[in-house]
Write an enzyme that holds these catalytic residues in place. Sequence first.
Site, short mmCIF file in Angstrom:
data_model
loop_
_atom_site.label_atom_id
_atom_site.label_comp_id
_atom_site.label_asym_id
_atom_site.label_seq_id
_atom_site.Cartn_x
_atom_site.Cartn_y
_atom_site.Cartn_z
N GLY A 1 39.89 44.35 96.14
CA GLY A 1 40.81 45.25 95.45
C GLY A 1 40.73 45.88 94.72
N GLY A 2 39.69 46.71 94.86
CA GLY A 2 39.14 48.00 94.71
C GLY A 2 39.54 48.55 95.64
N GLU B 1 34.84 49.75 90.35
CA GLU B 1 33.53 49.27 90.37
C GLU B 1 33.34 47.88 91.51
OE1 GLU B 1 30.80 47.54 89.94
OE2 GLU B 1 30.30 47.37 87.52
N GLU C 1 27.39 41.72 100.10
CA GLU C 1 27.79 41.24 98.52
C GLU C 1 28.15 39.65 99.53
OE1 GLU C 1 29.70 42.34 95.31
OE2 GLU C 1 28.49 42.18 94.06
N SER D 1 36.69 43.03 92.95
CA SER D 1 35.79 42.49 94.26
C SER D 1 36.63 44.13 95.50
CB SER D 1 36.85 41.67 95.01
OG SER D 1 38.09 42.00 95.26
N CYS E 1 27.64 42.41 89.02
CA CYS E 1 26.86 43.25 90.24
C CYS E 1 26.06 44.27 90.62
CB CYS E 1 28.23 44.14 90.21
SG CYS E 1 28.27 45.17 88.36
#
Lengths: 493, 493
Positions: A213-214, A233, A361, A210, A270
């Site tokens: 998180g990233g 990513e 997204e 996510s 993704c």
Amino acid sequence: MNQEIQLTSLPETALLMNNAKLAFPKFQAVSDIVKADFLDSIALEIEALGEELLHTTMQETNLPLARLTGERGRTTMQLRMFAQMLRDGHWVEASIDHANAEKTPPKPDLRKMLVGIGPVVVFGASNFPYAYSTAGGDTASALAAGCPVVVKAHPAHLKTSQLIAGAIQKAAVSCQMPDHVFQHTASDSFETGKALVQDPNTAAVGFTGSYSGGRALYDYAAARKNPIPVFSEMGSTNPVLLLPDTLSKNAVSIAKQYAGSINLGVGQFCTNPGILLGIASDGLNEFIEQLVVEMNGIAPATMLHKGILVAYENKAIKALSHQSVEQKTLNTNATVNNQALPILATVSGEAFIQDPLLHEEVFGPYALVVQCRNLEELTTAWQAIAGQLTTTLMGTDQDFSNHPALISMAPFLAGRVLFNGVPTGVDVSASMVHGGPFPASTDGRFTAVGINAVKRWVRPVSFQNCPAYLLPAALRDENPLGILRMVDGKYQI
Amino acid sequence: MNQEIQLTSLPETALLMNNAKLAFPKFQAVSDIVKADFLDSIALEIEALGEELLHTTMQETNLPLARLTGERGRTTMQLRMFAQMLRDGHWVEASIDHANAEKTPPKPDLRKMLVGIGPVVVFGASNFPYAYSTAGGDTASALAAGCPVVVKAHPAHLKTSQLIAGAIQKAAVSCQMPDHVFQHTASDSFETGKALVQDPNTAAVGFTGSYSGGRALYDYAAARKNPIPVFSEMGSTNPVLLLPDTLSKNAVSIAKQYAGSINLGVGQFCTNPGILLGIASDGLNEFIEQLVVEMNGIAPATMLHKGILVAYENKAIKALSHQSVEQKTLNTNATVNNQALPILATVSGEAFIQDPLLHEEVFGPYALVVQCRNLEELTTAWQAIAGQLTTTLMGTDQDFSNHPALISMAPFLAGRVLFNGVPTGVDVSASMVHGGPFPASTDGRFTAVGINAVKRWVRPVSFQNCPAYLLPAALRDENPLGILRMVDGKYQI
């Protein structure tokens, strides 16, 4: 969370990373040929897990057998691809500039190649239990670069991760790799991940998941005393431009094609096409109508886990509650546990441009069609969306010849530009770029898929006036590895 | 600060970056051949500035004519080197994977190349008014990548910077480059630099200077909503290992060689050897004695500006005040304005390992000899120092054969490993790595010198099933540019 799994405590992360640090110089000293055997051996050990692996993962992820079998094939293929890359040997980007005493100032002998960056921490991804997880592309490429790897398993498939980790460790032993070349931690705690990124011995991080998180991992890494690269990513809406001429001719077939892509794997990719942009016209209306029919006809399907479903529903509700957004699908199928309903919605170009919330997204079988008044609004809406993994142009030759500006703009918006296709399906090849400008990934200068993924875990080193007998094989005059090199400014194979 | 110079206000930075954003797609559309002509033309325009440029810079920097003439030559040579790189065309790292419908899943046609990352902000360096400033390596490499450049002049040589900026702008006009392909701001305010890094239209940053400045820019960039890469080159102590056998045989000649390197350009090079490590021995004593004699004999010399001298003196005083540090030089030459005294000091390996303060760069004609008890302490002391631009091994064949572990460890400590030489003098070639693990630079995966410096300003883009007539020249099947490409997994020239 499974009771049988041994969880990792915080002090243990320091031990893991210290082990990895000690393994690093030893692993760097292993030849590419032997590393290649190690990667091949991992692939064989994964295959040897057989049905047990597939059934464990089916239970943990709700993914169907055919998908998992395919993903396992992709994973072992990736390992073998990096093994082949190591055997070819070109990847070190060797160059040699011979000394020249006649020059002012005199030129020394300089030789350059890539070396590993140090211990790498890899976070498993929930949506790809094999190909982007424990022995996925991040791990395979980091091991290829000679970097010891510590994997933090994704909590949604801990047993799968442990099975794969066991396969890697078995391969490491049989190939006589240095101790701790691969380590696995099964913690489900966010603090463990944070500690791994903050550990002074960690040199780089790979993550697929996510945005929140990233981004958090990126921020921890950037705030370190010595910042380190994080390759997160983080998903994408993969905008698709539906150009006028093709809409007037192919609206129905494009709608059918896109219904498949939007709903592939319950939209849990993704590269899922989440935003479709077109100019208001009969063709666009026809496209929307057909897409609604297709999506209403698609049965609800089970998502990876409850958390993903809840996030999908919340994000979709948030988008659909926007006053300018109209839900078009009225899928009346009953849903059971963890099943997601496909959703198609529409919005005007103007409203879309004004509200960045609509650019986000919605991870799942959801797409938003943006109905623009004219080409200018279409262009503005497309450009308003932040960095993407992919962007797609659906058009006839006539469309492309009418819109040269759109063609030349596309490469600046995404890592991959597609023509008349769907963005789902990420081919593993040297020419693949899976990565894109922020926030698609934290570093759009690199790809997470294909042999160039190895470039995330390396740095160049230059040797000046190094005695010939001390040079690494890749940099010796006689080119014993037979690799591509730039010698005195000219490429030689 | 010079009153004649027009300073830039904060709102103007937004205008500059918006101009650069608009110039970016236009500049990307310019062919490599035409960009090459532009770079050559900049070199010619700089040469056409003649004596006026050299004398202006001498006044601003205290640097002698011979040094400036040499640095100007290096600067124009770099511009021409990137022009040649563009004409060769290989730099885009093109690859092609043809479609294959027989594969499972079927492989699409994929083609990949590098494109520019977007508008680049370059900060001029105080110690290289030409080669790392307005038309220096950062600017030349960013323009080569097709990225519009905004230079923030270094306040210490604003007039020089304006003269060079004028030359670039003249070349841009004569080569019919897009408007705003190069812009220059002469602000002396820290806030201007911050605003440039934070501007949403900035895609990357190049900086050469102090740790505090480079780190601050890095932190601003990392805290952005969309983080961007910052290439801060922040200096280095360039540790030198003096191995036992060579010390026993060549102590005097090495001392003479190093006295020259430590004091070259009044020690104002980021590759200045600031830390020399050896094992206590007669040879090491002899080396220190000779180095003291040499450095006592060197006349004080004028530094770039008052600020640099003050920083030098403060850093040296701080190091010398350490209870275990002994000052060896007693240079009694009188000093006048901005002149720095060469300083040599010694410290035990044990004290050095314990106090990271002693590992810090003292920018100027200063070096610290670390006297270790044995090989283990030498190794520990060497590894305790953080990331470096360079590290040097001084040794005989006997030394190298006795110490294989040191040889294999060196590449992990620095971007460039030298054998029996001095680190000052950075050759401009494809095999040069000028960059190193943090804190030598913020991103040790890239070099700031040589043609590979262009890689800082690019990202890969993949084209999937792109109609042949829409492909960039670099990716067409017939290879009209005649460049190196990987085609279906094999390199072809």
